[in-house]
Design a protein around this motif. Structure first.
Motif, short mmCIF file in Angstrom:
data_model
loop_
_atom_site.label_atom_id
_atom_site.label_comp_id
_atom_site.label_asym_id
_atom_site.label_seq_id
_atom_site.Cartn_x
_atom_site.Cartn_y
_atom_site.Cartn_z
N LEU A 48 -8.45 4.79 -1.82
CA LEU A 48 -9.04 5.38 -0.63
C LEU A 48 -8.39 6.73 -0.33
CD1 LEU A 48 -10.92 5.29 1.78
CD2 LEU A 48 -9.34 3.74 2.93
N PRO A 49 -8.78 7.78 -1.06
CA PRO A 49 -8.25 9.11 -0.76
C PRO A 49 -8.97 9.72 0.44
CG PRO A 49 -9.82 9.22 -2.57
CD PRO A 49 -9.68 7.76 -2.22
N GLY A 50 -8.35 10.75 1.03
CA GLY A 50 -9.02 11.51 2.08
C GLY A 50 -9.05 10.84 3.43
N VAL A 51 -7.95 10.19 3.85
CA VAL A 51 -7.96 9.51 5.14
C VAL A 51 -7.37 10.39 6.25
CG1 VAL A 51 -7.95 7.20 4.17
CG2 VAL A 51 -5.76 8.32 4.63
N ALA A 68 0.84 -1.20 0.00
CA ALA A 68 0.00 0.00 0.00
C ALA A 68 0.87 1.24 0.00
CB ALA A 68 -0.93 0.02 1.22
N VAL A 69 0.35 2.31 -0.63
CA VAL A 69 0.99 3.61 -0.65
C VAL A 69 0.11 4.60 0.10
CG1 VAL A 69 1.63 5.57 -2.11
CG2 VAL A 69 2.21 3.26 -2.82
N LEU A 70 0.72 5.39 0.97
CA LEU A 70 0.04 6.49 1.64
C LEU A 70 0.68 7.78 1.13
CD1 LEU A 70 -1.84 7.79 3.70
CD2 LEU A 70 -0.14 7.30 5.48
N ASN A 71 -0.07 8.51 0.30
CA ASN A 71 0.46 9.71 -0.34
C ASN A 71 0.21 10.93 0.54
OD1 ASN A 71 1.32 11.67 -2.11
ND2 ASN A 71 -0.41 11.48 -3.52
N CYS A 72 1.31 11.58 0.95
CA CYS A 72 1.22 12.79 1.77
C CYS A 72 1.79 14.00 1.05
CB CYS A 72 1.99 12.59 3.08
SG CYS A 72 1.38 11.25 4.10
N ALA A 73 2.00 13.89 -0.26
CA ALA A 73 2.66 14.95 -1.03
C ALA A 73 1.63 15.75 -1.82
CB ALA A 73 3.69 14.35 -1.98
N SER A 94 -4.61 2.93 7.14
CA SER A 94 -3.57 2.11 6.50
C SER A 94 -3.53 0.73 7.12
CB SER A 94 -2.20 2.79 6.65
OG SER A 94 -2.18 4.04 6.00
N GLU A 95 -3.64 0.66 8.44
CA GLU A 95 -3.64 -0.63 9.12
C GLU A 95 -4.79 -1.51 8.65
OE1 GLU A 95 -3.02 -2.19 13.67
OE2 GLU A 95 -4.48 -0.59 13.34
N ARG A 96 -5.96 -0.91 8.48
CA ARG A 96 -7.12 -1.68 8.05
C ARG A 96 -6.99 -2.13 6.59
NH1 ARG A 96 -8.44 1.23 12.28
NH2 ARG A 96 -10.31 0.88 13.51
N VAL A 97 -6.50 -1.25 5.73
CA VAL A 97 -6.34 -1.62 4.32
C VAL A 97 -5.30 -2.73 4.18
CG1 VAL A 97 -5.50 -0.81 2.08
CG2 VAL A 97 -7.13 0.56 3.37
N LEU A 98 -4.24 -2.64 4.98
CA LEU A 98 -3.21 -3.68 4.93
C LEU A 98 -3.66 -4.98 5.57
CD1 LEU A 98 -0.10 -1.50 5.82
CD2 LEU A 98 -0.51 -2.65 3.65
N ASP A 113 -2.52 -1.04 -3.15
CA ASP A 113 -3.60 -0.20 -2.64
C ASP A 113 -3.10 1.23 -2.44
OD1 ASP A 113 -5.51 -2.26 -2.56
OD2 ASP A 113 -4.74 -2.95 -0.62
N TYR A 114 -4.00 2.20 -2.64
CA TYR A 114 -3.63 3.62 -2.59
C TYR A 114 -4.47 4.35 -1.56
CZ TYR A 114 -3.26 8.53 -3.94
OH TYR A 114 -3.07 9.89 -3.93
N LEU A 115 -3.80 5.12 -0.70
CA LEU A 115 -4.45 6.02 0.25
C LEU A 115 -3.77 7.37 0.16
CD1 LEU A 115 -3.68 3.10 1.90
CD2 LEU A 115 -5.39 4.05 3.45
#
Length: 386
Positions: free
Chosen positions: A133-136, A79-84, A324-328, A104-106
């Motif tokens: 899953l944007p907007g987390v 999974a990727v968590l985008n903060c940029a 992120s924990e739930r998606v993973l 997976d994308y967040l």
């Protein structure tokens, strides 16, 4: 734990997230476009670092080539968590690579156009078995969960209004994203369609718990996400501002072309970077925000509620790591998140926000609806079907 890559990890919010993840026993991969900053952060936290750039849509002429390059950096990532941010530039190249690699994308965006673009990739994501899953973060976890809660309270409702009050200091990234949107006007949802409207299109008085306060419409992502999760046909989002700010926002909207001019834009960016540095530790620990919501039906019945939260950046860290924990699928929070475009409430339910530390929901006594806003609907312009 399955592997998580945090892109934009050395920005204000990304740094908070990466540090919090390590303190909770995670070992995320930190990543971004600045090799020196990535290396320094990775060394300080004892993590793996990866450097790769994401070209903006304006710069991108070789989408296929870029997708392959970014996909190579994500090939072994779950999974990727985008903060940029601005996410209008970073979300699509990352999402395209995620669809290529089955990752997976967040992200923590609040940008309306980003939600709409990712929503339009729902079918492709389902076919690829990828969750989008944007907007987390603070955008849009509290508002999305509150919208779902109110829709359940009044199933006959078809109109949703949301209001946000926060006095938190902005980070440089948030301020730059807001600066880039100057001149773009606003967006509301009417009868299932997204409409382009002027900045501060409508005003109303909202009680965030201390009496009525002036608020204006803002183009936040809930005009896409709330409708996706609830089926509500009309959505407006308001932000509490001083009364004089309505006029100021309209003037800024009119001056948008001037702000886009090269020398002016550079000067404004430098001023923004100098003026905004994000909340300090005291603000993160003590500041509060309030989200208000109202669902109305054709008979005049309505359901209203207020949701109190911690500082928006503190909540973003908590919410993004929990999501992120739930998606993973890790730990006690192991849940089955469906592939395709999701919002926080469709993925985890309306109670998700109440599982975060320091949140409190208050259901307000309903009463008949009065018309507390005013603008000319004829000034709106269709920009997208819902």
């Amino acid at each position: 734990m399955n592997s998580l890559l945090v892109y934009g990890s050395y920005g204000y919010t990304g740094s908070l997230l990466a540090s919090a993840a390590v303190s909770q026993g995670w070992s995320p991969i930190v990543a971004g476009r600045d090799r020196r900053k990535v290396h320094s952060q990775a060394e300080a936290l004892g993590l793996e670092g990866r450097t790769f750039a994401l070209e903006s849509a304006a710069e991108r002429g070789r989408v296929g080539t870029e997708t392959v390059r970014v996909a190579a950096a994500l090939d072994d990532v779950d999974a990727v968590l985008n903060c940029a941010g601005p996410f209008v530039d970073t979300a699509e190249p990352l999402v395209e690579a995620c669809l290529e690699t089955g990752t997976d994308y967040l992200d923590i965006t609040g940008e309306c156009s980003v939600f709409e673009r990712l929503r339009q990739r729902d079918h492709r994501a389902r076919e690829a078995g990828v969750t989008l899953l944007p907007g987390v973060g603070f955008d849009v976890v509290p508002t999305d969960c509150l919208a779902a809660f109110l829709a359940d309270e009044l199933p006959t409702g078809d109109r949703l209004s949301l209001g946000i009050k926060s006095e938190s200091t902005l980070s440089r990234g948030t301020a730059r994203t807001a600066l880039e949107s100057v001149g773009d006007g606003g967006v509301v949802r009417r009868n299932g369609r997204l409409l382009q409207v002027p900045a501060a299109f409508r005003t109303r008085e909202i009680d965030f718990g201390g009496g009525p306060e002036h608020a204006v419409t803002v183009p936040f992502g809930d005009v896409v996400t709330a409708a996706h999760g609830t089926g509500l046909e009309s959505v407006e989002v308001y932000l509490a501002v001083p009364p004089w700010a309505s006029r100021a926002l309209s003037l800024l909207d009119s001056a948008g072309c001037l702000c886009d001019a090269g020398p002016v834009a550079t000067l404004l960016e430098r001023a923004t970077d100098a003026a905004f540095d994000g909340p300090d530790e005291r603000e993160l620990a003590t500041d509060r925000a309030v989200v208000w919501g109202e669902v109305v039906d054709d008979t005049g019945r309505r359901a209203r509620a207020r949701l109190e939260t911690p500082n928006p950046y503190a909540l973003t860290v908590d919410a993004a790591l929990a999501a992120s924990e739930r998606v993973l699928g890790d730990g006690a929070a192991n849940v089955n998140v469906d592939p395709g475009f999701q919002t926080p409430a469709t993925a985890f339910g309306s109670d998700f926000v109440l599982e975060l530390e320091g949140t409190r929901l208050q259901l307000l006594e309903p009463h008949d609806v009065g018309d507390s806003s005013g603008s000319d609907p004829a000034r709106s312009r269709l920009v997208s079907d819902g």
